[in-house]
Design an enzyme around this catalytic site. Structure first.
Site, short mmCIF file in Angstrom:
data_model
loop_
_atom_site.label_atom_id
_atom_site.label_comp_id
_atom_site.label_asym_id
_atom_site.label_seq_id
_atom_site.Cartn_x
_atom_site.Cartn_y
_atom_site.Cartn_z
N TRP A 99 -3.46 -3.87 1.07
CA TRP A 99 -4.57 -2.91 1.05
C TRP A 99 -4.68 -2.25 -0.32
CZ3 TRP A 99 -7.72 -4.34 4.42
CH2 TRP A 99 -7.30 -4.76 5.69
N ASP A 129 -5.17 6.54 0.59
CA ASP A 129 -5.59 5.78 1.76
C ASP A 129 -4.59 6.08 2.87
OD1 ASP A 129 -6.09 3.91 3.74
OD2 ASP A 129 -6.02 2.16 2.43
N LYS A 162 -6.77 2.84 13.45
CA LYS A 162 -5.32 2.70 13.57
C LYS A 162 -4.75 3.87 14.39
CE LYS A 162 -5.65 -0.79 10.68
NZ LYS A 162 -5.92 -0.58 9.28
C1 LIG Z 1 -6.61 -1.41 8.14
C2 LIG Z 1 -6.47 -0.82 6.80
C3 LIG Z 1 -7.51 -0.85 5.86
C4 LIG Z 1 -8.83 -1.55 6.11
O1 LIG Z 1 -9.59 -0.81 6.97
P1 LIG Z 1 -11.10 -1.28 7.32
O2 LIG Z 1 -11.59 -0.09 8.07
O3 LIG Z 1 -10.98 -2.52 8.15
O4 LIG Z 1 -11.82 -1.51 6.07
C5 LIG Z 1 -7.30 -0.23 4.65
N1 LIG Z 1 -6.14 0.38 4.35
C6 LIG Z 1 -5.11 0.42 5.22
C7 LIG Z 1 -3.84 1.11 4.85
C8 LIG Z 1 -5.24 -0.18 6.48
O5 LIG Z 1 -4.22 -0.13 7.35
#
Ligand SMILES: *Cc1c(COP(=O)(O)O)cnc(C)c1O
Length: 356
Positions: A99, A166, A190
């Site tokens: 990511w 993030d 998540k």
């Molecule tokens: C799942 C995830 C993403 C991607 O998320 P989307 O909403 O599918 O774009 C980005 N960063 C992390 C840490 C993730 O776990």
């Protein structure tokens, strides 16, 4: 059979949040309309949005001077929006997984990217600790929880340039000092709600740093000026987030949730560390409380498929590791009950007895 949902994302939600969302789809608060049928400009939705924002602020102790907005496009769109808005010359990134790499890739469209440290040398099994962020960077971007590899930054770092994080897969899993960050974002799917909504916590002062002309929808200023309502927001997904936030509050808040997360993670990590056949893949000081990755020791490697099948018969869902790590990954997000972690540990013990 009872299912134990260890999916990495979309993933387990509090049962009460799912049930109340189902009720709201049939009839929102007894108004005779489905949540899916109301206007995003109605007072009914405004009340939902207002409560979601207020609870988010309350549970994370978000200070004055910060806004929280809900957008579409996933965390992945933020990989692009962040540099579009804030990378004027150079930005610093910490490379701790796939990511983070995707975020870095987007940033390169807008300017110079300084990767201050990377754990790519060891398949991202640790979080680098020794690095220097250049004082002239427009911001420093980190991924606090590396969902695929199971490593996590579980402290709020001091940073001399704006810190952007993030937190897709560990938001609301522990209390955080928001004042250390200038922007925090994540996909909801998540630890917060269903797929389809992205949260962004942003320090208003950061907007002063925007130098580019940016298309309306990709500019944070747009979504702050008309809070989450410039265009139609993901009404249903926001509602389920609200139900999750209410559930966290009913448990006593984020600190109470963290205590449970620590218990759950310790239970599983202890089982891994004391196992004859399983072994963890992440350096102990970098282990995630949210995604627990493990494999079988070399001499038992050929038993991984057999364990997967065995675990299935015990109701385990989603424990297959990501293809870039292999083995197993148990995601123990906030909503995961400790009983399910115990059931996984029991299955590991039973399998070990029969096979080691
Ligand atoms: C799942 C995830 C993403 C991607 O998320 P989307 O909403 O599918 O774009 C980005 N960063 C992390 C840490 C993730 O776990």
């Amino acid at each position: 059979m009872k299912k134990h949902n260890f999916n990495a994302g979309p993933s387990i939600l509090p049962r009460i949040a799912v049930e109340n969302s189902a009720k709201a789809i049939l009839d929102l608060n007894g108004i005779g309309l489905s949540l899916l049928e109301i206007s995003h400009r109605s007072k009914d939705f405004q009340a939902i949005l207002d409560e979601t924002v207020a609870l988010f602020k309350e549970l994370l102790n978000i200070p004055a001077g910060y806004q929280i907005i809900f957008l579409g496009g996933g965390a992945s769109l933020q990989f692009c929006m962040i540099p579009y808005n804030f990378l004027n010359k150079k930005a610093a990134y910490l490379e701790t997984g796939v990511w983070a790499q995707k975020a870095i890739k987007e940033a390169k469209f807008f300017g110079e990217v300084n990767v201050v440290a990377s754990s790519a040398d060891k398949n991202f099994c640790y979080v680098p600790k020794d690095f220097t962020v250049p004082a002239d960077a427009d911001y420093f971007h980190i991924t606090t929880n590396n969902t695929i590899y199971g490593s996590e930054i579980r402290y709020d770092m001091d940073c001399q340039v704006p810190l952007i994080a993030d937190m897709s897969s560990d938001i609301l899993s522990r209390p955080i000092d928001i004042s250390k960050y200038d922007l925090i974002y994540g996909g909801a799917q998540k630890n917060l709600g269903p797929a389809g909504v992205t949260f962004v916590i942003i320090k208003e002062a950061l907007l002063a740093k925007v130098e580019r002309k940016i298309p309306t929808m990709l500019s944070y200023a747009t979504h702050i000026k008309e809070p989450s309502l410039y265009n139609t927001p993901p009404v249903f997904a926001i509602y389920t987030c609200l139900e999750t936030l209410r559930w966290i509050k009913s448990l006593g808040g984020v600190a109470a949730v963290e205590a449970m997360n620590i218990k759950k993670a310790n239970l599983l990590y202890d089982a891994i560390d004391n196992s004859k056949i399983f072994v963890g893949t992440v350096a102990k000081d970098s282990r995630s409380l949210m995604n627990i990755c493990f494999v079988m020791k070399e001499q038992y490697k050929d038993k991984e498929d057999a364990f997967m099948e065995f675990a299935k018969t015990k109701g385990m869902i989603g424990i297959k590791g990501h293809r870039s790590v292999g083995g197993f990954r148990a995601s123990t997000y906030n909503a995961m009950p400790i009983e399910s972690v115990q059931a996984l540990v029991d299955a590991m013990h039973e399998f070990e007895k029969a096979n080691a």
